[in-house]
Write an enzyme that holds these catalytic residues in place. Structure first.
Site, PDB file in Angstrom:
ATOM      1  N   GLU A  61     -32.520  24.543 -96.637  1.00 28.27           N
ATOM      2  CA  GLU A  61     -32.170  25.793 -97.296  1.00 28.27           C
ATOM      3  C   GLU A  61     -32.548  27.002 -96.459  1.00 28.27           C
ATOM      4  O   GLU A  61     -32.378  28.127 -96.896  1.00 28.27           O
ATOM      5  CB  GLU A  61     -32.889  25.897 -98.655  1.00 28.27           C
ATOM      6  CG  GLU A  61     -32.215  25.118 -99.761  1.00 28.27           C
ATOM      7  CD  GLU A  61     -32.333  23.615 -99.581  1.00 28.27           C
ATOM      8  OE1 GLU A  61     -33.450  23.120 -99.363  1.00 28.27           O
ATOM      9  OE2 GLU A  61     -31.309  22.928 -99.653  1.00 28.27           O
ATOM     10  N   ASN A  67     -28.322  18.404 -96.393  1.00 21.75           N
ATOM     11  CA  ASN A  67     -27.119  19.197 -96.593  1.00 21.75           C
ATOM     12  C   ASN A  67     -26.892  20.109 -95.388  1.00 21.75           C
ATOM     13  O   ASN A  67     -27.802  20.351 -94.608  1.00 21.75           O
ATOM     14  CB  ASN A  67     -27.306  20.075 -97.830  1.00 21.75           C
ATOM     15  CG  ASN A  67     -28.522  20.984 -97.681  1.00 21.75           C
ATOM     16  OD1 ASN A  67     -29.656  20.507 -97.689  1.00 21.75           O
ATOM     17  ND2 ASN A  67     -28.302  22.266 -97.518  1.00 21.75           N
ATOM     18  N   ASP A  78     -24.798  20.722-102.199  1.00 20.92           N
ATOM     19  CA  ASP A  78     -26.140  20.377-101.739  1.00 20.92           C
ATOM     20  C   ASP A  78     -26.438  18.903-101.929  1.00 20.92           C
ATOM     21  O   ASP A  78     -27.536  18.519-102.331  1.00 20.92           O
ATOM     22  CB  ASP A  78     -27.198  21.237-102.483  1.00 20.92           C
ATOM     23  CG  ASP A  78     -28.565  21.122-101.843  1.00 20.92           C
ATOM     24  OD1 ASP A  78     -29.556  20.982-102.589  1.00 20.92           O
ATOM     25  OD2 ASP A  78     -28.641  21.131-100.610  1.00 20.92           O
TER      26      ASP A  78
END
Lengths: 333, 189, 635
Positions: free
Chosen positions: C226, C310, C352
């Site tokens: 992230e 991801n 994700d």
């Protein structure tokens, strides 16, 4: 009425002659779309002027005839002098002229709706308050890149434009290349442009979009195909962190600018403000407001709110030993 | 022909006035405007925050008085621009798109580890904080940080400038309306 | 006489008759013996029912049955213990034998290790390691070690300041610290043996995964999917900590360590520099594909298997293209790191769906043959059984509710994405299932060779998703997903399932009100253990799915249970309680527990050297770390 008609006769041609040498003149177009629209424009103007002239002549004639034959008994009821014939003729001619104009307009719109051959290139243009973000799409994802405010297209190649907005309604207008197309949040409007001659075409936001709407312009630069390919390759390559003064400038950029601005080829990935890759090659700054030279760039960085008050670019006061290298880095020196 | 002459004169005069007026407006656009918002003078630029973005901080010199009000106080546009910056500077990524917290703490409650008055919030953004809050003092000019502070104040959890001591000690946690900006306690939803 | 002659006309002698009789009777005798031994064999087999699937595993390195020397117990990641002292008939008598608090409050996701008579645990941030002496009453600390992890890392860890495990090799306890170092601690003395800085935490890189050791090498990877990091898996030399190779998840082939012997099964994964060309220009550098899950290893082929995270940013509209090699399983040579094959579970992931979940190495019967496979329950709702020699997907069965795709096309290996489930920036997309944390997150399942089943804790959650445009600013999230998660149906956030990896179907399911985010341990006592996010630790009959025992712990359980044999010969079951991590998505559910940080050790009737009548005292031992976070209690 006749005074206004006379005035327009006197001033109209003068105004029109002046318009064609201005950058935003749509009557003097360099593109297939612009050409058709200009033709339509001139044609409708011609019809309108003709109508005005005919009516003015008839009106003047009617008044003159009324004067030249004085009748003692002005209050007497007159016999129908056959004026209905004029009305019938007038309505018929007007109807025919209007229907012809409608058909001509519709044909023109249809002709400019799609390019003659399929557009090989798509540019997604995001209108933001108060600048233009351009993302060059490509079938291969790694040939995609972004730029801002100066859009390059190859000459003679139709380019599809996809218009999106994240905030308010804007309107994309390059008068010499195409008509206005609104950019509406929440939907994608599609149009296409094509330039027939190399040149720099000025564009303008044509829908009031906030305090700096008037200073939200852009440039479409039409290059011959080899130059365009070279420009695209330079954009994909981006700018590297350089030695010497430019290295100091890139450090300043990293600290003070990279949170909002991205430069391709470096690690700077800010997406709030315009992409500044190869800023030195652009002809204008701040969405077409300032000519691109080091002094103007410095003024824009330090006093953006003087140039374009209310713009999202804040005043960034920097010590002199930082702003000089920063400008040098951005201008690519 | 006297009517035509009159028409011509009127038309020319109108054109001159209109053209001249437009030109004057264009010319004066872009002159400097005074800084927005009334209130106290802005802090001097370049106030020391000795760490670059992304690093741990906390030891920077306090160069602002603790009871300094937000220069954008009362300016709704500043809070809105602050909201835009909050999303675009990735504050929302750590503190949540509704500022309810995530990787970073909740900004809507009145629990402030480093103080909840405007200048204390400004300093936390400017200097960064030890557990990963980046130092934005170099990346954003001070007006932008004040705009972010305005946005955070608009969320209702901050304290008025005059209450900076009490705010640090948690004394205002129970107070609701009547104290400007004293926000909701942790139990209120 | 005519009967004395055979057909050929030769006379039948007496000797010939005797030979014929001997030969003739050999058959019934042999047959009788065969039948007898078959009967004997089937009699002993009737004592253990036949495996329901025929799946087996290689339990190398075949550690001593009473020890638990690595997070997943073995290279194949089966988490199966051969201990059977605690079994279905006595598990209801399990009670707490002793507990240990490590002084921290972040989510506790790792499993204790038991090597010989010592238990090793490492806390979440600040990653303090403890060695507990199991021979003495109270399991006193032999030593503690504080790596002085930087607090900056707390603000860079997306999903709590956790640590998912630690490794033991060459007499050293080896683990990752949150601020992207790998440390090795001498197991006897507690002194640091070596420390290797793997990345710069200020750029948003943290490390939370369990280091995985094959003896001479230890494999570590980064987190930060992230944060727009560049993801990688590295191999370090166990003795010195020197980096042997590092394989990135995106980038040109020399960075992703792809060479001429790279042979993915599916054509769309073949090509040069796919880690660059499937991204907009330059975006592979912030493409994540980090490695924060478990690694498994096949000693027969010397290949390590792991999955990548991801792609970054989490907003797909900003990165058109397949985004290789995110959400991908890699098979790499353990010595060189060169990739042998790869398979991308979710091309151009938009929700994700990391590919980091565990890869269990099993051997299954498949269309008349035995095949070496890996079994992987992906975040995207599909449980894959993949031939681990070639990368061919044999089975892709749905193991939880999902609505982002219409299935996996086994011919092409690609999912069939439903276009209406693709998010666009600024538009709220409602009821996307599974949510970003998936049908199952990193929490590892266990395999029992006795039942042939895979047991896993799963989620039953959907999300409302709004994507926002994001900038890349190093050290800040490169994320953009705004989500609200809620149970998909029935009000239960989670469930515990038994899965058949050969046929791709669920056998039974235990719904749970709260998420099940713990690891699983399967034992030879035909038990499987798991824990819930509201703190219930359960033992389940591995065959029928009946819950045989439950115990409420001090906080939610998101760690991995283990079982070991203590020096006193008893079998113990141990698990950490301490909720956190991705379980916090359900924190507004009434009944969600407070945080905690305690290790619970159970035994039959709670008996152990650590509790009995009389005055028990602590033997001389090491002290707890004096780090701010633990001894001083500061946060």
């Amino acid at each position: 009425m006749r005074r206004v008609g006379a005035a327009s006769l006197v001033f109209g041609p003068a105004l029109l002659a002046g318009c064609s040498s201005m950058p935003l003149s749509y009557l003097d177009a360099d593109s297939p779309i612009g050409g058709r629209l200009a033709q339509l424009g001139w044609g409708l103007l011609g019809i309108s002027v003709l109508v005005v002239v005919i009516i003015a002549v008839l009106l003047v004639g009617a008044v003159a005839r009324g004067r030249s034959s004085p009748d003692g008994d002005a209050l007497a009821v007159r016999r129908d002098a056959g004026g209905m014939r004029w009305i019938y003729i007038g309505v018929s001619i007007s109807t025919v002229a209007l229907i012809a104009s409608v058909i001509w307009t519709l044909l023109t719109l249809k002709a400019v709706a799609e390019p003659a051959k399929a557009a090989p290139m798509t540019i997604e243009i995001r209108a933001r308050q108060w600048w233009w973000d351009a993302i060059y799409r490509a079938p291969r994802p790694d040939l995609q890149f972004s730029t801002a405010n100066e859009i390059h297209i190859p000459v003679g190649v139709p380019v599809r434009i996809e218009l999106r907005s994240d905030d308010v309604i804007h309107s994309f207008w390059v008068p010499k290349l195409a008509g206005k197309t609104d950019v509406i949040p929440g939907q994608a409007n599609r149009m296409w442009i094509e330039a027939t001659k190399p040149g720099i075409y000025r564009g303008q936001c044509a829908e009031y979009c906030g305090v700096e709407h008037a200073l939200m312009s852009f440039r479409v630069v039409a290059d011959p195909l080899p130059e365009f390919t070279a420009w695209r390759a330079r954009q994909l390559r981006g700018m590297q962190v350089r030695d010497g003064v430019a290295a100091a400038g890139s450090r300043v950029f990293a600290e003070h600018c990279s949170a909002c601005h991205a430069i391709h080829g470096t690690g700077f990935g800010g997406a709030y403000g315009p992409d500044l890759t190869n800023l030195g090659e652009r002809r204008t700054l701040a969405a077409g407001v300032l000519d691109n030279n080091p002094d103007n760039l410095r003024r824009w960085i330090e006093h953006a709110q003087e140039v374009k008050p209310g713009a999202r670019m804040p005043d960034v006061p920097l010590p002199p030993n930082e702003v000089g290298p920063l400008v040098a880095y951005l201008e690519g020196r | 022909m006297d009517g035509i002459a009159r028409t011509a004169v009127v038309a020319v005069a109108a054109a001159v006035i209109a053209g001249g007026g437009t030109a004057w407006v264009m010319e004066t656009t872009g002159r400097s405007h005074p800084p927005q918002g009334g209130g106290a003078a802005l802090p001097p630029e370049g106030a020391p925050a000795r760490v670059p973005i992304g690093d741990l901080a906390g030891a920077a010199q306090a160069s602002l008085p603790d009871n300094l009000p937000n220069p954008f106080e009362g300016n709704a546009g500043a809070a809105e621009e602050g909201h835009r910056l909050y999303d675009r500077m990735n504050c929302a990524g750590c503190h949540g798109y509704k500022a309810k917290g995530g990787m970073g703490p909740d900004l809507t409650d009145n629990h402030w580890r480093y103080g909840g008055t405007p200048v204390q919030i400004y300093k936390s953004i400017y200097e960064g904080r030890p557990k990963g809050m980046p130092a934005w003092g170099r990346a954003l000019p001070s007006n932008s940080i004040w705009q972010l502070t305005s946005y955070i104040e608009s969320l209702g959890g901050s304290f008025p400038p005059a209450q900076y001591h009490a705010g640090m000690q948690g004394d205002l946690g129970d107070q609701g309306a009547g104290t400007q900006g004293a926000g909701k306690g942790k139990n209120d939803k | 006489m005519p009967s004395d002659r055979l057909a050929g006309g030769k006379p039948l002698s007496r000797k010939g008759l005797l030979i014929a009789a001997a030969l003739g009777s050999a058959f019934p005798i042999a047959a009788g013996y065969a039948a007898y031994s078959a009967y004997q064999g089937s009699r002993s087999a009737a004592a253990q029912p036949a495996s329901l699937t025929g799946a087996t595993a290689d339990f190398a390195p075949n550690d001593p049955p009473g020890e638990w020397r690595s997070q997943a117990r073995d290279y194949a990641n089966t988490r199966f213990s051969p201990l059977g002292q605690v079994n279905r008939s006595n598990v209801a008598r399990l009670k707490v034998a002793w507990t240990f608090s490590d002084g921290t409050m972040y989510g506790h996701e790792g499993a204790p290790l038991v090597i010989g008579d010592t238990m090793y645990v490492v806390s979440p941030y600040p990653n303090v390691a403890y060695a507990l002496d199991l021979t003495k009453p109270g399991a006193p600390m032999k030593w503690s070690y504080d790596p002085k992890t930087s607090p900056v890392a707390i603000g860079k860890a997306c999903c709590d300041a956790v640590l998912r495990g630690w490794a033991f090799a060459d007499g050293k306890l080896i683990y990752n610290t949150l601020d992207a170092h790998t440390v090795a601690v001498d197991a006897k003395t507690g002194k640091e043996a070596w420390r290797t800085k793997m990345a710069n935490v200020e750029n948003g890189v943290t490390m939370t995964m369990a280091a995985f050791s094959t003896g001479d090498k230890v494999f570590v990877g980064n987190s930060g999917g992230e944060m727009g990091v560049s993801g990688w898996l590295a191999a370090l030399d166990t003795k010195t900590g020197k980096e042997l190779w590092r394989a990135y998840g995106t980038g040109p082939d020399n960075m992703t360590r792809i060479g001429s012997d790279f042979a993915p099964y599916y054509p769309w994964m073949r090509g040069r520099d796919l880690g660059v060309s499937t991204w907009p220009s330059g975006m592979w550098k912030t493409g994540a594909a980090s490695t924060w899950g478990f690694v498994s290893y096949d000693p027969a082929t010397n290949l390590v298997y792991y999955g990548t995270s991801n792609p970054g940013p989490r907003v797909p509209a900003q990165r058109p293209g397949d985004n290789l090699f995110s959400s991908t399983v890699f098979a790499r040579d353990a010595n060189t790191g060169m990739a042998k094959w790869a398979y991308q579970y979710t091309p151009h992931d938009e929700w994700d769906y990391d590919g980091v979940n565990e890869h269990m190495l099993l051997n299954i019967p498949w269309q008349g043959q035995r095949r070496d496979v890996l079994v992987h329950l992906d975040r995207n709702g599909f449980a894959y059984t993949i031939d681990r020699r070639t990368g061919q997907v044999l089975v892709a069965g749905q193991y939880g509710y999902q609505n982002w795709s219409s299935g996996i096309d086994l011919r092409t290996g690609r999912p069939i994405v439903r276009p209406e489930m693709e998010p666009k920036i600024g538009q709220k997309l409602e009821r996307v299932c599974p949510p970003d944390i998936g049908t199952k997150d990193w929490q590892p399942p266990a395999f029992s060779p006795r039942t042939g089943l895979v047991y896993a804790g799963i989620f039953n959650i959907c999300m409302d998703l709004t994507d926002h445009a994001v900038s890349y600013i190093p050290g800040t999230p490169y994320d953009g997903m705004e989500m609200k998660r809620y149970p998909a149906s029935g009000g239960n956030w989670g469930a515990f399932i038994a899965w058949d990896p050969v046929r791709g179907r669920k056998l039974w399911e235990i719904p749970e009100k709260f998420m099940v985010m713990s690891g699983v341990v399967a034992t030879a006592g035909d038990l499987v253990f798991y824990g819930t996010v509201d703190g219930w630790f359960r033992a389940v009959d591995a065959w029928s799915g009946k819950v045989l025992w439950s115990q409420k712990l001090s906080s939610g359980i998101i760690g991995q249970p283990i079982t070991y044999q203590g020096p006193d010969g008893r079998q113990y079951v141990a698990v950490f309680a301490g909720v956190g991590g991705a379980a916090m998505v359900s924190k507004d559910e009434p009944g969600f527990p407070p945080r905690g940080g305690t290790l619970y050790v159970f035994s039959i009737d709670g008996q152990s050297p650590s509790s009995s009548a009389g005055m028990l005292v602590t033997s001389p031992s090491g002290t707890a770390s004096l780090s701010d976070e633990t001894q001083q209690g500061r946060h």
